[in-house]
Write a protein that holds these residues in place. Structure first.
Motif, PDB file in Angstrom:
ATOM      1  N   PRO A 137       0.827  -1.202   0.000  1.00 54.62           N
ATOM      2  CA  PRO A 137       0.000   0.000   0.000  1.00 54.62           C
ATOM      3  C   PRO A 137       0.863   1.254   0.000  1.00 54.62           C
ATOM      4  CG  PRO A 137      -0.632  -1.510   1.764  1.00 54.62           C
ATOM      5  CD  PRO A 137       0.667  -1.997   1.209  1.00 54.62           C
ATOM      6  N   PRO A 138       0.321   2.380  -0.464  1.00 52.92           N
ATOM      7  CA  PRO A 138       1.116   3.601  -0.492  1.00 52.92           C
ATOM      8  C   PRO A 138       1.548   4.057   0.893  1.00 52.92           C
ATOM      9  CG  PRO A 138      -1.107   3.972  -1.380  1.00 52.92           C
ATOM     10  CD  PRO A 138      -1.018   2.549  -0.980  1.00 52.92           C
ATOM     11  N   ASP A 189       2.079   7.811  -9.611  1.00 53.92           N
ATOM     12  CA  ASP A 189       1.249   6.898 -10.387  1.00 53.92           C
ATOM     13  C   ASP A 189       1.850   5.502 -10.375  1.00 53.92           C
ATOM     14  OD1 ASP A 189      -0.291   9.068 -11.004  1.00 53.92           O
ATOM     15  OD2 ASP A 189       0.268   9.162 -13.123  1.00 53.92           O
ATOM     16  N   ASP A 190       0.991   4.511 -10.254  1.00 52.60           N
ATOM     17  CA  ASP A 190       1.347   3.135 -10.566  1.00 52.60           C
ATOM     18  C   ASP A 190       0.917   2.909 -12.009  1.00 52.60           C
ATOM     19  OD1 ASP A 190       2.224   2.680  -8.004  1.00 52.60           O
ATOM     20  OD2 ASP A 190       0.419   1.635  -7.354  1.00 52.60           O
ATOM     21  N   ARG A 229       6.298   2.325 -10.364  1.00 52.83           N
ATOM     22  CA  ARG A 229       5.736   3.425  -9.584  1.00 52.83           C
ATOM     23  C   ARG A 229       6.582   4.648  -9.884  1.00 52.83           C
ATOM     24  NH1 ARG A 229       4.093   1.799  -3.834  1.00 52.83           N
ATOM     25  NH2 ARG A 229       2.344   1.066  -5.097  1.00 52.83           N
ATOM     26  N   ASN A 283      -2.904   3.837 -11.943  1.00 45.96           N
ATOM     27  CA  ASN A 283      -3.520   4.119 -10.650  1.00 45.96           C
ATOM     28  C   ASN A 283      -2.877   5.387 -10.100  1.00 45.96           C
ATOM     29  OD1 ASN A 283      -4.956   3.913  -8.275  1.00 45.96           O
ATOM     30  ND2 ASN A 283      -3.484   2.520  -7.324  1.00 45.96           N
ATOM     31  N   ARG A 284      -3.648   6.464 -10.024  1.00 40.79           N
ATOM     32  CA  ARG A 284      -3.099   7.763  -9.642  1.00 40.79           C
ATOM     33  C   ARG A 284      -3.209   7.931  -8.127  1.00 40.79           C
ATOM     34  NH1 ARG A 284      -4.055  11.571 -14.904  1.00 40.79           N
ATOM     35  NH2 ARG A 284      -1.799  11.497 -14.967  1.00 40.79           N
ATOM     36  N   VAL A 285      -2.178   7.446  -7.431  1.00 41.79           N
ATOM     37  CA  VAL A 285      -2.169   7.384  -5.970  1.00 41.79           C
ATOM     38  C   VAL A 285      -2.106   8.792  -5.381  1.00 41.79           C
ATOM     39  CG1 VAL A 285      -0.987   6.419  -3.963  1.00 41.79           C
ATOM     40  CG2 VAL A 285      -0.965   5.179  -6.139  1.00 41.79           C
ATOM     41  N   LEU A 286      -3.033   9.091  -4.460  1.00 40.69           N
ATOM     42  CA  LEU A 286      -3.049  10.331  -3.695  1.00 40.69           C
ATOM     43  C   LEU A 286      -3.277  11.581  -4.544  1.00 40.69           C
ATOM     44  CD1 LEU A 286      -0.078   9.668  -1.242  1.00 40.69           C
ATOM     45  CD2 LEU A 286      -2.498   9.237  -0.867  1.00 40.69           C
ATOM     46  N   TYR A 303      -8.425   5.677 -10.956  1.00 40.03           N
ATOM     47  CA  TYR A 303      -7.801   4.469 -11.479  1.00 40.03           C
ATOM     48  C   TYR A 303      -8.384   4.268 -12.877  1.00 40.03           C
ATOM     49  CZ  TYR A 303      -6.999  -0.698 -11.248  1.00 40.03           C
ATOM     50  OH  TYR A 303      -6.624  -2.006 -11.452  1.00 40.03           O
TER      51      TYR A 303
END
Length: 202
Positions: free
Chosen positions: A19-20, A27-28, A74, A184-187, A192
């Motif tokens: 997890p982040p 981005d993932d 990532r 997947n654009r985390v935060l 996604y």
């Protein structure tokens, strides 16, 4: 999946292992195989059985995000558009047959995490799912960037501090007739998204 050791700020690392933890937009970006609609009920049943038997309480994977990763990185969010364009060009050149997948084991990937940290709870194949692994290797070679193919293709069900010992499950099998590129654009507050789909023939 494994995380590249010694990765510093701005370096690419293999996506999807954990997890982040960093509070910065990134981005993932990864290629993956998605389960066919007819096996999703069996996947969710396996998830519920694990949840009940091992008292899982962590983050469960959403149904629309279930996938078997092939290759991923990532990367800082402001750098991902260029790499996504490269990945799209690479994917269009791939010529491979449909990929048979089988998930017959459940376990946690807990080897590198301190006790109490959330780790991926996954399903994997008894025989290694060599078709998926070979496709990931081909994509990694064509991308020519840090990151890498997934050595053990698997489907992540959840992230949880409770460690699930490896054990056999009722086999879940399907044939993947396409692969996808996912970001997947985390935060970042952005979604996604599937950036492209390419057929696997035969």
């Amino acid at each position: 999946m494994r995380k590249n050791s010694g990765a510093g700020a701005g370096q690419l690392v293999l996506a999807g292992f954990e997890p982040p933890s960093e509070r910065v937009p990134r981005d993932d970006l990864f290629f993956a195989l998605q389960p066919s609609s007819d096996v999703i009920p069996a996947i969710m049943e396996a998830a519920q059985l694990l949840h009940s038997e091992y008292r899982l309480s962590g983050r469960m994977q959403r149904v629309d995000r279930l996938h078997v990763s092939l290759w991923g990185v990532r990367i800082p969010a402001d750098q991902s558009e260029v790499l996504a364009n490269t990945a799209t060009r690479v994917a269009a050149q791939i010529r491979r047959n449909a990929v048979a997948l089988g998930l017959e084991r459940a376990l946690s990937f807990a080897g590198r995490k301190p006790p109490g940290d959330a780790v991926p709870v996954v399903l994997r194949g008894e025989g290694g799912n060599t078709g998926a692994a070979n496709l990931g290797t081909e994509l990694a070679a064509a991308m020519r960037v840090p990151g890498g193919a997934v050595a053990t293709p698997h489907l992540t069900l959840a992230y949880d501090a409770q460690v699930v010992p490896e054990h056999a499950i009722e086999p879940i099998c399907w044939t993947a007739r396409e692969f996808v590129l996912i970001r997947n654009r985390v935060l970042s507050g952005r979604p996604y998204e599937i950036l492209g789909r390419w057929p696997l023939c035969g």
